[in-house]
Structure formats: C-alpha cells, structure tokens
Motif scaffolding. Structure first.
Motif, PDB file in Angstrom:
ATOM      1  N   ARG A  41     -11.429  12.016  -8.407  1.00 49.98           N
ATOM      2  CA  ARG A  41     -10.481  11.116  -9.068  1.00 49.98           C
ATOM      3  C   ARG A  41      -9.041  11.566  -8.776  1.00 49.98           C
ATOM      4  NH1 ARG A  41      -8.924  10.462 -14.393  1.00 49.98           N
ATOM      5  NH2 ARG A  41     -10.209  12.152 -15.201  1.00 49.98           N
ATOM      6  N   TYR A  42      -8.837  12.880  -8.761  1.00 50.31           N
ATOM      7  CA  TYR A  42      -7.518  13.400  -8.409  1.00 50.31           C
ATOM      8  C   TYR A  42      -7.164  13.006  -6.969  1.00 50.31           C
ATOM      9  CZ  TYR A  42      -3.874  16.585  -6.971  1.00 50.31           C
ATOM     10  OH  TYR A  42      -2.709  17.090  -6.447  1.00 50.31           O
ATOM     11  N   ALA A  43      -8.140  13.194  -6.055  1.00 47.01           N
ATOM     12  CA  ALA A  43      -7.910  12.873  -4.645  1.00 47.01           C
ATOM     13  C   ALA A  43      -7.561  11.393  -4.479  1.00 47.01           C
ATOM     14  CB  ALA A  43      -9.146  13.235  -3.821  1.00 47.01           C
ATOM     15  N   GLU A  44      -8.148  10.547  -5.297  1.00 48.85           N
ATOM     16  CA  GLU A  44      -7.854   9.112  -5.204  1.00 48.85           C
ATOM     17  C   GLU A  44      -6.418   8.800  -5.616  1.00 48.85           C
ATOM     18  OE1 GLU A  44     -11.088   7.437  -7.456  1.00 48.85           O
ATOM     19  OE2 GLU A  44     -12.493   7.928  -5.823  1.00 48.85           O
ATOM     20  N   ARG A  45      -5.941   9.490  -6.647  1.00 53.92           N
ATOM     21  CA  ARG A  45      -4.549   9.264  -7.058  1.00 53.92           C
ATOM     22  C   ARG A  45      -3.589   9.784  -5.980  1.00 53.92           C
ATOM     23  NH1 ARG A  45      -4.228   5.263  -8.742  1.00 53.92           N
ATOM     24  NH2 ARG A  45      -2.061   5.635  -9.311  1.00 53.92           N
ATOM     25  N   LEU A  46      -3.944  10.929  -5.415  1.00 50.94           N
ATOM     26  CA  LEU A  46      -3.116  11.485  -4.341  1.00 50.94           C
ATOM     27  C   LEU A  46      -3.113  10.527  -3.148  1.00 50.94           C
ATOM     28  CD1 LEU A  46      -1.450  13.941  -3.381  1.00 50.94           C
ATOM     29  CD2 LEU A  46      -3.575  14.942  -2.514  1.00 50.94           C
ATOM     30  N   GLU A  47      -4.269   9.968  -2.854  1.00 47.92           N
ATOM     31  CA  GLU A  47      -4.361   9.030  -1.728  1.00 47.92           C
ATOM     32  C   GLU A  47      -3.526   7.772  -2.002  1.00 47.92           C
ATOM     33  OE1 GLU A  47      -8.245   8.282  -0.140  1.00 47.92           O
ATOM     34  OE2 GLU A  47      -7.648   6.378   0.771  1.00 47.92           O
ATOM     35  N   PRO A  60     -11.210  19.629   1.542  1.00 50.95           N
ATOM     36  CA  PRO A  60     -11.421  20.618   0.478  1.00 50.95           C
ATOM     37  C   PRO A  60     -10.260  20.640  -0.514  1.00 50.95           C
ATOM     38  CG  PRO A  60     -10.693  21.720   2.476  1.00 50.95           C
ATOM     39  CD  PRO A  60     -10.754  20.251   2.803  1.00 50.95           C
ATOM     40  N   PHE A  61     -10.592  20.542  -1.793  1.00 51.76           N
ATOM     41  CA  PHE A  61      -9.575  20.645  -2.847  1.00 51.76           C
ATOM     42  C   PHE A  61      -9.946  21.823  -3.753  1.00 51.76           C
ATOM     43  CE2 PHE A  61      -6.837  16.849  -2.777  1.00 51.76           C
ATOM     44  CZ  PHE A  61      -7.480  16.088  -1.814  1.00 51.76           C
TER      45      PHE A  61
END
Lengths: 323, 93
Positions: A273-279, A216-217
């Motif tokens: 897309r944010y989660a991908e950068r964080l990952e 969850p974000f």
C-alpha cells in the motif's frame, strides 16, 4: 554490476559543495541557478552509472524510451533541489512558494503524549519538510538521517542551520539505538520522520510491486509504527520548478496492528500500500525521483537468514536474504 | 544447546521469561537461553525491532527506560547476563 546505493560516492565532494554554497549565498539563488546547467552536464558526462539508472527509470515511468534531453532534465531537477537545500536551511525559507496539502490530517493526529511517524521518501525534497517544521517551533521534529552517506553535504547544511541539525537521529548509529531513539521521540509527542523507500544493507526488506515490477522496500518503518502504536502519515515534498514546492501529507494508518505471528502477509500488504502511494506521486512527476541506484534490484549479496530453527516458523517475514 | 549454557541467576530467569513472552519466541524455553550468548545476531538472532519491543517490555515490568543515548549500549545489549545486570543496577528499588 550495479552497486548498492550506500556504495556510490557522494557527488562533487567538499569543494564542489563549498563552491555551490559560496556562489549561492553571495550571488543569490537566481545567479547560482545558472551554474546548474554546467553542473548537470558535468554529472551527465562523469557519472555514467547514474545516467543509465536515470534513463532506465524514465523509460519505465514514461512508457517510452527516454531521451538524453530527458535525462539531463532529471539531473537538473535533482541539482536544483540540492542547491535549494542551501537556501532552505540558510534561513531563506520565505522566498519559496511552499504549498502544504493535507496538513490538517497530520496535525489532527498529533498529541503531546504520543507522536506521529512521518514516512518520507527520495521522491522530491525532504528538506522542505525539515524547514517547514522549523518554522513551527512548537512542533518537535526528529529526522532519521544518515550523516555518513553524504558527509560533505550534511556538514555544510548543518553548519548553515544548527537548529535543524540538533533534531537529527543519526542513521549511522547501530539499529538498536535508532529504534530506541525513535521510541523516545514518539513517546514525547514528537514528529519522527524517516525515509521509507531505501533499506540499508542487511536490513530486512519485502519485495512488492512498484511501477510494474517487484522492488525491495524496508519493513522496519512499518514495524516500528506498529510496535509503538503510533499513527503513520506519509509525506511527499515535490519540487515543481522555479521556487515552488508542494508538500503533501497523507494519513496512512492510525494504528497498524501487525501481530507477531504470521505477520508476513499483513506486512507485505501494508508495504504494498505504501509502494502504491509512492507510485502515485512518482507517476505524477517522475523527474522528482531521486533514487540514483537500481531500485528494483532484488538479488543483493545474500546475508545470513534469521537464526530460526527449521519448522519453528516464527517470523518468516524477517528473513534478511533480500536485505 | 542448554547443555553448554551456564546457569541463569534468578534475575536472569525473570528477564529470560519476559524476553520469551514479549517477543513471542516459541522455539525456545526461557531456561534454555545461555546468559552469556549474544542476544543480537547470534543463535537467538534478535534484531533492532525486537530490541524496541524488549525495551518497551522492560520499561513496563521494571519501571525503568533503556536509553538510546547510553554510551554503553553495545555492552548492555550484549547478552542476557549483561542486560540483566544493567536492569538490576538501575531499576527503582
């Protein structure tokens, strides 16, 4: 079972933090860092919940069962960045080797009449950004921080550097006041920063894929950027050991247009897309992961859903159930 | 729900119209908003992002800013009636 992160006690308490500060400021950073070893061991033994979370996270990130040694290394990294906050805010910024990456992408987007929304995370140290910004008095920085979450630490850090403290928007205030304060800051051309990887209880979230399974974000950071029509830039301050930090700025969206109707799919795509950068950054250096709760826990206590009459279909994305 | 609603004043009618338009609330007519009912968390169920959009719309329409640091914010945002009274009191003539 696993508590929400806001329900975990602050590690160490006032005395431990005072001790770290006293040792650090009078004995120097090198001397204080010797104490990180017993501190790390103490936390490893006394905080089984965080120890389990660390082991589960490292196992996920490294793709093989994490060892106790790796968990200790993880805790040590975290303790080291907490200690460094004392030195960073204690006006000893120049001792650190902070490498800035992509700063031009950020400065190119700043205008006197319209600020930039800078999204940070609990990957690495956000403090290094606050201090880097303090070195540039021409840049007006406001940071949304929950002073109630770690009261002892906040009190100490702000006593060390009242200048930085003045720029805090307290996340313990009601949500309406926080967003209005962000709106005012961005209207005045400030660099408004908030941490976009944790939602508070009852805050709307969307579950997107992160490191292999849905997590969850919060959606508010992206909705705020969209409503205020400001560019969104991501910021990651990674601690590399020794006295070295890497501070990355990445343009994320120059004008996020999220229409009021049917924005669930678009919002989800943006958060993904944010989660991908964080990952991406998390995988580069998993030991900088400083979320010590079950980040992937979706089924928290069910909050009342938004009071929308059935069939109205106004804003399904704003359901608060997984908040 | 409009049967129990107390009557809106002209100023409240105008604000209700602005609220419904700016937040794209299509399940409710402006006149159906009970001026005394809670704006946030109640039947209307507005959240903080709605408050931000509403504040922007108010500033555009009335030329006056709702401030984040107003100590009376809790009561100002309590209901349509309270918000309307605050706007009428502070908007430039």
């Amino acid at each position: 079972m696993s508590a929400h992160w806001t329900e975990r006690p602050e590690g160490g308490g006032r005395f431990a933090i005072w001790l770290i500060r006293a040792i650090g400021l009078y004995g120097g950073r090198g001397f204080a860092r010797l104490f990180l070893y017993p501190i790390t061991l103490y936390f490893f033994i006394r905080r089984p919940f965080e120890r389990r979370m660390s082991r589960a996270f490292l196992t996920r990130a490294l793709g093989r069962p994490a060892s106790a040694w790796q968990v200790l290394r993880h805790i040590h990294r975290f303790a080291a960045t907490i200690l460094d906050r004392v030195f960073l805010l204690g006006d000893r910024f120049k001792r650190f080797d902070v490498r800035l990456h992509g700063l031009d992408a950020l400065t190119a987007r700043m205008r006197p009449d319209r600020g930039v929304l800078l999204l940070g995370s609990h990957l690495g140290s956000f403090e290094v950004l606050r201090v880097a910004a303090a070195e540039r008095p021409d840049v007006d920085v406001r940071v949304v921080l929950d002073t109630q979450q770690t009261p002892a630490l906040t009190e100490l850090l702000h006593a060390l550097n009242p200048q930085v403290a003045r720029n805090v928007i307290d996340a313990a205030r009601p949500g309406t006041e926080i967003v209005l304060a962000l709106g005012e800051a961005l209207h005045q051309g400030a660099l408004a920063t908030l941490l976009a990887d944790r939602a508070r209880p009852h805050e709307a979230t969307v579950a997107v894929d992160f490191m292999g399974s849905p997590a969850p974000f919060p959606v508010a950071p992206f909705l705020i950027g969209s409503v205020l029509k400001v560019p969104i830039v991501l910021c990651f301050g990674l601690y590399r050991g020794g006295n070295r930090y890497d501070l990355y700025f990445e343009p994320f969206a120059d004008e996020l247009a999220l229409p009021r109707r049917g924005r669930e799919a678009e919002l989800r795509a943006v958060v993904q897309r944010y989660a991908e950068r964080l990952e991406h950054h998390t995988r580069q250096d998993p030991y900088n992961w400083f979320n010590w709760h079950d980040f992937w826990k979706l089924d928290r206590a069910v909050a009342p859903a938004r009071a929308v009459p059935a069939g109205a279909g106004a804003e399904p994305a704003r359901s608060r159930s997984a908040a | 729900m409009d049967t129990t609603a107390t009557k809106q004043t002209p100023a409240e009618q105008e604000l209700a119209q602005l609220l419904v338009e700016s937040l794209n609330i299509d399940w409710l007519q402006p006149a159906e908003i009970d001026p005394e009912a809670a704006l946030f968390g109640g039947d209307l169920g507005l959240d903080s992002i709605d408050a931000l959009e509403l504040a922007l719309a108010v500033s555009k329409r009335y030329g006056f800013q709702l401030r984040s640091d107003n100590p009376d914010n809790r009561s100002i945002f309590a209901s349509l009636r309270a918000l309307s009274a605050h706007i009428e009191q502070h908007r430039p003539a």
